[in-house]
Design a protein around this motif. Structure first.
Motif, PDB file in Angstrom:
ATOM      1  N   ALA A 158      49.512  63.317  27.624  1.00 56.72           N
ATOM      2  CA  ALA A 158      50.750  62.778  28.197  1.00 56.72           C
ATOM      3  C   ALA A 158      51.834  63.844  28.164  1.00 56.72           C
ATOM      4  O   ALA A 158      51.957  64.587  27.193  1.00 56.72           O
ATOM      5  CB  ALA A 158      51.197  61.558  27.412  1.00 56.72           C
ATOM      6  N   ASN A 159      52.610  63.913  29.212  1.00 54.30           N
ATOM      7  CA  ASN A 159      53.744  64.820  29.234  1.00 54.30           C
ATOM      8  C   ASN A 159      54.986  64.047  28.799  1.00 54.30           C
ATOM      9  O   ASN A 159      55.433  63.157  29.509  1.00 54.30           O
ATOM     10  CB  ASN A 159      53.936  65.375  30.641  1.00 54.30           C
ATOM     11  N   PRO A 160      55.537  64.381  27.633  1.00 52.32           N
ATOM     12  CA  PRO A 160      56.661  63.580  27.138  1.00 52.32           C
ATOM     13  C   PRO A 160      57.899  63.680  28.014  1.00 52.32           C
ATOM     14  O   PRO A 160      58.794  62.844  27.920  1.00 52.32           O
ATOM     15  CB  PRO A 160      56.919  64.149  25.747  1.00 52.32           C
ATOM     16  N   GLU A 161      57.970  64.702  28.853  1.00 50.17           N
ATOM     17  CA  GLU A 161      59.217  64.899  29.590  1.00 50.17           C
ATOM     18  C   GLU A 161      59.311  64.046  30.837  1.00 50.17           C
ATOM     19  O   GLU A 161      60.317  64.051  31.526  1.00 50.17           O
ATOM     20  CB  GLU A 161      59.371  66.377  29.958  1.00 50.17           C
ATOM     21  N   THR A 184      61.248  59.565  30.769  1.00 51.07           N
ATOM     22  CA  THR A 184      62.248  59.159  29.779  1.00 51.07           C
ATOM     23  C   THR A 184      63.621  59.235  30.402  1.00 51.07           C
ATOM     24  O   THR A 184      63.862  60.035  31.314  1.00 51.07           O
ATOM     25  CB  THR A 184      62.250  60.072  28.538  1.00 51.07           C
ATOM     26  N   ARG A 202      53.509  56.770  32.986  1.00 53.01           N
ATOM     27  CA  ARG A 202      52.988  57.265  31.717  1.00 53.01           C
ATOM     28  C   ARG A 202      51.575  56.748  31.503  1.00 53.01           C
ATOM     29  O   ARG A 202      51.331  55.540  31.541  1.00 53.01           O
ATOM     30  CB  ARG A 202      53.884  56.795  30.584  1.00 53.01           C
ATOM     31  N   HIS A 244      49.550  56.295  28.935  1.00 52.63           N
ATOM     32  CA  HIS A 244      49.182  55.322  27.895  1.00 52.63           C
ATOM     33  C   HIS A 244      49.537  53.914  28.304  1.00 52.63           C
ATOM     34  O   HIS A 244      48.835  52.968  28.044  1.00 52.63           O
ATOM     35  CB  HIS A 244      49.860  55.677  26.576  1.00 52.63           C
ATOM     36  N   LYS A 245      50.667  53.835  29.022  1.00 53.77           N
ATOM     37  CA  LYS A 245      51.126  52.525  29.475  1.00 53.77           C
ATOM     38  C   LYS A 245      50.125  51.961  30.480  1.00 53.77           C
ATOM     39  O   LYS A 245      49.804  50.777  30.477  1.00 53.77           O
ATOM     40  CB  LYS A 245      52.492  52.710  30.144  1.00 53.77           C
ATOM     41  N   LEU A 277      57.038  59.599  22.743  1.00 55.25           N
ATOM     42  CA  LEU A 277      57.280  60.505  23.861  1.00 55.25           C
ATOM     43  C   LEU A 277      58.774  60.707  24.057  1.00 55.25           C
ATOM     44  O   LEU A 277      59.229  61.810  24.363  1.00 55.25           O
ATOM     45  CB  LEU A 277      56.622  59.958  25.125  1.00 55.25           C
ATOM     46  N   ALA A 278      59.539  59.646  23.857  1.00 53.89           N
ATOM     47  CA  ALA A 278      60.986  59.774  24.021  1.00 53.89           C
ATOM     48  C   ALA A 278      61.563  60.749  22.999  1.00 53.89           C
ATOM     49  O   ALA A 278      62.361  61.623  23.343  1.00 53.89           O
ATOM     50  CB  ALA A 278      61.645  58.410  23.883  1.00 53.89           C
ATOM     51  N   THR A 337      59.929  63.062  21.331  1.00 48.35           N
ATOM     52  CA  THR A 337      59.408  64.398  21.605  1.00 48.35           C
ATOM     53  C   THR A 337      60.181  65.056  22.735  1.00 48.35           C
ATOM     54  O   THR A 337      60.545  66.228  22.656  1.00 48.35           O
ATOM     55  CB  THR A 337      57.926  64.323  21.997  1.00 48.35           C
ATOM     56  N   ASN A 338      60.434  64.282  23.764  1.00 48.18           N
ATOM     57  CA  ASN A 338      61.171  64.818  24.894  1.00 48.18           C
ATOM     58  C   ASN A 338      62.549  65.303  24.469  1.00 48.18           C
ATOM     59  O   ASN A 338      62.971  66.403  24.819  1.00 48.18           O
ATOM     60  CB  ASN A 338      61.302  63.743  25.971  1.00 48.18           C
ATOM     61  N   GLU A 377      62.345  68.643  22.701  1.00 43.04           N
ATOM     62  CA  GLU A 377      61.704  69.802  23.339  1.00 43.04           C
ATOM     63  C   GLU A 377      62.554  71.067  23.270  1.00 43.04           C
ATOM     64  O   GLU A 377      62.064  72.150  23.063  1.00 43.04           O
ATOM     65  CB  GLU A 377      61.380  69.494  24.803  1.00 43.04           C
TER      66      GLU A 377
END
Lengths: 361, 418, 507
Positions: free
Chosen positions: B56-59, B62, B159, B161-162, C332-333, C335-336, C339
């Motif tokens: 997953a790319n966290p960026e 969000t 995302r 995982h969702k 993820l939030a 982590t973002n 970054e």
């Protein structure tokens, strides 16, 4: 030993902690090695084997009044034999403590800190335990009593999270590998109730003898039911083929359960309480171990012993190569030789006391 | 006494300063959401598999400030390795962060790989580490797992995982795929008596077949226009860790109604209209009570298994407009018809499993266990070789309650058109 | 803790000073000269000396006092005018003001003058007299500043001993309420008033307190804040063992239950002892509010307690060591947001926590007119700007603000400080081995607290070791049902009231 202000409720808490939390260490895995899916029946056998001796011991303590375990042994068997016997009891409890300390640190490193060396974790663990044990019996009792509700609550939450996932029919075939195995292996492992015997060293330190007896019976009964219930849950969550493959059932279960969709990995939550219980358990065991030794050597102050005893856990527990040998060979063996000792020594005490005529008064 | 304290204190301080072995910042880790396992292309590479990691790319997705909005939501990498854990380490050769499997939601294995039976071996390694949990779902893909993961581009849930979470949950709820996690896989496979069902999915959509009722599909042939390219339908049957067959959506659903260990709340499906057989009646199958499975075990002889499935039905649509709700005679007819349809369907599935599979996908071996006192007796009796394939199975569906939704009666079409 | 030999040494000292005591001379000139010399009257400007000739005996009378600490009108009306005008046989007939004490030696003379009394020498008599005309400057009774309540009395102690005693007596009318006085300090002797109910207080504890007061060998203890530090058993301890309050109503509540309250002249607060963890944890308003609301605030306070101690530490432990625990969306939030942050998470948290403590400290010290701006500037600059500059991730701001804000819910100032320091301890311990070291630290924290005793009373009693009490620990009972006084301080009369009728309280 001076009296503390502790009452029956603190004894209940201590018993619930050191016996009850065996459901979360490797005891279930040990049982499951032999009992397979019927291993939840084995503690019943263990209890039945140990109960007469324990009741006999409590009866003797009651008869002799203000004497704790070691003083009782001394006054019945005399000094020479008394030292010998006290020393055996101390040695067994201390060796078991060393092995389970290694066991616990291994669990911590393996499951949560895979990159940290076991020695460092062990050192930190022992440091905390030493400082905890230094604070004395009353502080230990109070701390146990205060924290126990939270610790038990976490266990309850875990049970609530497991129950929807278990398959009750997995308890069949009811006798697993056979009734004989269960009886034999269950009886061999009677020493899981060893801690109850050790606790009687505190017989005189509680406000009244009656509240001590009440605490130990009551706490023992609850802890016993708790263990049976959780063993049952383990059996029904894993099938008979899988149960003996799992080294740390408690952690496997916490890894598997979840709180709804959002909190799927909740093992750290349970680990916090498990760790709290582990610290308390070892503080209690170290403290009582030092006490046993102190009484056996007839020292006025046994608390200075806490330091060396904690220190020696470190090198000794590091001797064993890996967890599996530690657990399945050494600890298993030690547990099975402890059981006959525990069964026999109250009987010897009783016979000698009876022949001396001390019980008729 | 004081000296001891200081000594301890200083020593612990030292440790504290050098500590931090396992500390790792969040942004130094990459979170693997899905793992794919395939056979390698070359025949001779035995014991080597292809692992695909979807990270997953966290960026993406969000609201927090920070760039990266034009980056893709996932990164999918594939590499060869002998087992899961060593492949994960090797993957760091081209993934900048440490791969973490803690948040993995699914393991996708290709049908080809599943049929070799090597899967159990690969998954065993997962049990030794703590990263892969028992709750991770197993998914069998028709194509290579790598292709499945690469092609799987959901539109609504950015995302990954969702997406897996929602998709698997919903499909399991309606019963077209089984609920299948690693834990159950091990219990059933190690138990060596029953069959394990894993969801079947694909991203390769075939030309639509003829319409055969809403659930007689397996993934890949559900007629679909628009939407995401992946389909989840039906289940892969595993016997002793090896995939042997595919059940379609309807069969999967029936298997679920017969199995008490899976949770099934309500299943939507269609039945033939008993009065106007050219129409279908749609209703929701509600299981409120457990299926009762009674096994009369005979050591030397035919074991009889009596299965009773009590259920409730809520009718949603009666396109034939026959009055079932008020006409008691019709209602009885309908009840009987639904029960019969379900029974015959189940009988077909049971027959198939007795004759073709030689074991059952319903976890019924549980019910024979209480006839034995020890594991040895039970294993000697041999559920999947001796008992089940030769058993005499009587199955009855019992419709306990029939509801007709919130409308009393349908509009009479003839009157409307008049 | 106070070895025996020390005690006897003190006594010897005292005896020696007794020997050295200079008694009053018969000759008034000698007295005058000696007193003046004692107080360096030629440079000490507010030291006043007056001579009058008394009418009743026709003798010279000298009077000494500090003009700054006496009531001049009282001197005129109560001493000077009677001496000049009144008739009588002895001085007691002449000066009819409230207190007239006979003095035989100069030590007492010094003491009396220092504590605001006027000392009278009469010619040809070897007895001096002191008259209480003291008028120390003090504030009037005002509202409490630090322990505010919504429901409940709004008087606070003030810096006058008399006023403070009166504030307590006002709340508890009983002939057994004793205000015993002890003197502390050697160079400057100040009065400490011990207030307790004679037939309730445990005599052992009372004796213990008196002994400790008696054995303080210091030059000067000017207020109860300092006295607290002299009295406590473990000065290095993180946890307070004496309750400090500025509310007379709260102090009176404790007196009623058999506790001892210490008051002094120069403090707008009282010390209550022995104290347990619970007495620090509770707030007076818990009792003033009705049953449900009082307990609701208790729940809030417990939550706040847990959050303020553990939120930052847990955040560090989980994100740095146990990231698997965070739900994926949140993970993820976070982590973002991290970054592009140049600092490790631990440093981030420490920066914000220290910043918060600085804002709080500045808020206290900053001159009054600037007060409100500090909060705004601090919050704005540190929070918003740091986030925008990419030094701090926004989630840290939430965590730090949460742990900072919740610390205010613990109203007791002593416990509040303890909790704030503990928070930093836990933050550090969490950064070593995550939950493992955090739990270890927490465990030691609890077991240490369990081992503390305040004047022989265990810190967690009556929860454990258990004693009969009103059950006011985590939650409080319905007031009508509070039958027992706290058993851990062994009050002489345990029962507070009779068992109420069951019908009295319906849900």
């Amino acid at each position: 030993m001076k009296k503390t202000r502790l009452k029956g409720r603190e004894i209940i808490a201590i018993v619930l902690l050191i016996i009850g939390f065996k459901l979360a260490d490797t005891t279930p895995a040990q049982y499951a090695q032999e009992g397979k899916n019927a291993f939840w029946l084995m503690p019943i056998v263990s209890l039945l084997v140990m109960l007469p001796s324990f009741l006999l011991l409590m009866y003797l303590l009651k008869k002799y009044k203000d004497k704790n375990l070691i003083q009782l042994i001394f006054s019945i068997l005399g000094k020479k034999v008394g030292v010998f016997m006290g020393f055996i009891i101390f040695l067994l409890s201390y060796l078991l403590l060393i092995l389970s300390a290694r066991n616990y640190t291994n669990q911590i490193t393996m499951l949560y800190f895979p990159e940290s060396p076991t020695t460092v974790i062990m050192f930190l663990f022992l440091t905390v335990i030493f400082f905890g044990a230094k604070r004395g019996l009353q502080a230990i009792g109070t701390a146990t009593y205060i924290t126990l509700p939270y610790l038990k609550l976490s266990i309850l939450v875990l049970a609530a999270a497991i129950i929807p996932k278990v398959v009750w029919l997995r308890i069949f075939p009811i006798f697993g590998d056979g009734l004989g195995t269960i009886l034999l292996e269950g009886a061999k492992r009677g020493s899981i109730f060893f801690d109850l015997f050790i606790l009687t060293i505190a017989y005189t330190a509680i406000t009244s003898n009656k509240s001590f007896a009440k605490g130990i019976y009551f706490g023992g009964a609850i802890a016993f039911m708790e263990i049976i219930f959780f063993f049952l849950l383990y059996t029904t969550l894993f099938d008979y083929k899988s149960i003996d493959k799992i080294a740390f059932p408690f952690h496997d279960v916490t890894q598997y359960v979840n709180f709804g969709e959002f909190f799927t990995n909740v093992e750290t939550f349970f680990m916090v309480f498990w760790l709290g219980a582990a610290f308390l358990r070892f503080v209690i065991l170290i403290y009582f171990g030092s006490w046993l030794l102190g009484e056996t050597l007839q020292l006025d102050e046994f608390e200075p012993l806490i330091f060396p005893l904690t220190l020696f856990v470190f090198p000794f527990s590091m001797i064993v190569e890996n967890t599996i040998t530690n657990e399945l060979i050494f600890r298993n063996y030690l547990l099975s030789i402890t059981t006959p000792v525990l069964i026999i020594f109250p009987i010897i005490l009783w016979i000698v006391a009876k022949s001396k005529g001390a019980l008729t008064k | 006494m004081k000296k001891q304290y200081y000594l301890f204190f200083i020593a612990s301080l030292l440790f504290v300063l050098t500590g931090c072995y396992d500390r790792i910042e969040l942004e130094q880790q990459a979170y693997v959401i899905a793992i794919g396992i395939d056979l390698t292309d070359k025949e001779e590479e035995k014991g080597v598999f292809k692992f695909t990691y979807q990270i997953a790319n966290p960026e993406v997705g969000t609201t927090a400030s920070g760039g990266g909005a034009d980056e893709p939501a996932r990164e999918t990498v594939t590499l060869k390795g002998s087992d899961l854990m060593s492949a994960t380490t090797t993957a760091n050769a081209f993934v900048s962060k440490e791969l973490k499997l803690d948040h993995t939601k699914v393991i996708v294995i290709s049908e080809e790989f599943a049929r070799t039976g090597e899967f159990l071996r690969v998954l065993q390694t997962a049990g030794r580490t703590t990263q892969l949990r028992g709750g991770v779902q197993i998914l069998v893909s028709k194509e290579n797992a790598k292709d499945f993961l690469n092609n799987n581009k959901p539109i609504m849930e950015k995302r990954p995982h969702k997406y897996y979470q929602l998709m698997l949950n919903r499909a399991t709820e309606v019963g077209i795929i089984p609920d299948a996690n690693i834990h159950r896989f091990f219990q059933i496979t190690e138990g060596d008596a029953d069959l394990y069902l894993a969801p079947y999915a694909t991203t390769e959509i075939e030309e639509p077949k003829e319409y055969e009722g809403e659930e007689n599909f397996i993934a890949g042939n559900v007629p679909q226009e628009g939407g995401s390219q992946s389909q989840f339908m039906g289940s892969a049957v595993f016997k002793e860790g090896q995939m042997i067959d595919i059940l379609n959506g309807a069969e999967t659903r029936v298997a679920a109604t017969l199995d008490n260990t899976v949770e099934l709340t309500s299943v939507f499906s269609t039945y033939q209209d008993p009065i106007k057989p050219e129409y279908q009646i749609a209703g929701s199958f509600i299981k409120k009570q457990n299926t009762s499975v009674e096994i009369d075990y005979k050591k030397n002889g035919t074991t009889t298994i009596d299965v009773k499935v009590p259920f409730q039905m809520e009718i949603f649509a009666i396109p034939s407009l026959v009055n079932y709700s008020q006409n008691m005679k019709n209602q009885d007819l309908l009840k009987k018809s639904i029960e019969e349809q379900l029974t015959s369907f189940a009988e077909d599935l049971i027959k198939k499993s007795q004759e073709e599979y030689g074991s059952d996908p319903f976890y019924w071996s549980l019910y024979v266990r209480d006839h034995f006192k020890t594991i040895k007796e039970y294993e000697d009796a041999d559920w999947n070789k001796k008992i089940f394939p030769n058993a005499d199975i009587n199955i009855t569906y019992e419709l306990e309650r029939l509801e007709f939704g919130k409308m009393i009666n349908d509009t009479n079409l003839n009157e409307v058109r008049d | 803790m106070f070895p025996l030999f020390k005690k006897s040494e003190n006594k010897e000292n005292k005896q020696q000073t007794n020997v050295d005591k200079v008694s009053i001379y018969k000759d008034i000139k000698k007295n005058e000269q000696y007193t003046k010399q004692l107080f360096s009257s030629d440079i000490n400007k507010d030291f006043t000396f007056r001579t009058v000739t008394a009418k009743y005996c026709d003798k010279q009378v000298d009077m000494f006092f500090y003009s700054s600490i006496v009531n001049n009108e009282k001197i005129y009306k109560g001493i000077v005018r009677p001496l000049l005008e009144a008739d009588g046989k002895t001085i007691t007939d002449v000066i009819t003001i409230e207190s007239l004490t006979e003095i035989k030696d100069f030590d007492t003379v010094v003491n009396q003058i220092n504590s605001g009394k006027a000392v009278i020498f009469i010619d040809d008599e070897d007895t001096a007299y002191s008259v209480n005309v003291a008028d120390f400057q003090a504030r009037t009774v005002q509202k409490p500043e630090n322990e505010r309540v919504v429901r409940g009395p709004k008087e606070a102690f003030t810096e006058g001993l008399g006023t403070n005693v009166s504030l307590i007596r006002k709340r508890f009318h009983n002939r057994n309420l004793i205000a015993e006085t002890a003197l502390v300090g050697e160079r400057s002797q100040l009065e400490v008033s011990l207030m307790y109910v004679n037939d309730l207080v445990d005599k052992d504890i009372l004796k213990n307190v008196k002994d400790r007061l008696e054995n303080l060998s210091v030059d000067n203890i000017s207020n109860v804040e300092l006295l607290e530090q002299y009295l406590e058993e473990r000065p290095y301890s993180l946890f307070p063992t004496i309750l400090y309050t500025e509310r007379p109503d709260y102090a009176a509540q404790f007196i009623e239950d058999g506790y001892i309250v210490l008051l002094m002249d120069n403090s707008s607060a009282a010390l209550i002892l022995p104290a347990t963890f619970w007495s620090f944890f509770h707030s007076p308003e818990d009792r003033y509010s009705r049953f449900l609301f009082g307990n609701f605030t208790r729940i809030l306070r417990m939550t706040a307690f847990a959050i303020t101690i553990l939120s930052s530490a847990t955040y560090i432990a989980i994100t740095n060591f146990h990231s698997e625990m965070i739900p994926p969306d949140l993970l993820l939030a976070i982590t973002n947001s991290r970054e592009r942050i140049p600092l490790p998470l631990f440093i981030e948290v420490i920066i914000m926590e220290i910043a918060f403590e600085l804002i709080r400290e500045a808020g206290i010290r900053v001159p009054n007119p600037l007060g409100p701006t500090i909060g705004i500037v601090g919050a704005l600059i540190l929070g918003q700007a740091a986030v925008e500059a990419g030094i701090i991730s926004p989630i840290i701001v939430i965590v730090a603000a949460l742990s900072g804000l919740t610390s205010f819910a613990i109203s007791n100032t002593s416990l509040n400080t303890a909790v704030r320091i503990s928070r930093f301890l836990f933050i550090f311990s969490a950064s070593f081995f995550g939950m493992f070291s955090l739990v270890g630290a927490l465990f030691l924290w609890v077991i240490y607290m369990a081992s503390i005793k305040s004047f022989g009373v265990p810190y967690f009693s009556p929860l454990s070791p258990s004693f009969k009490s009103s059950g006011d620990m985590y939650f409080r009972n319905i007031i009508k049902h509070e039958m027992w006084r706290p058993g851990q301080i062994k009050p002489n009369n345990l029962q507070k009231k009779n068992i109420p009728n069951k019908g009295d309280s319906k849900p």
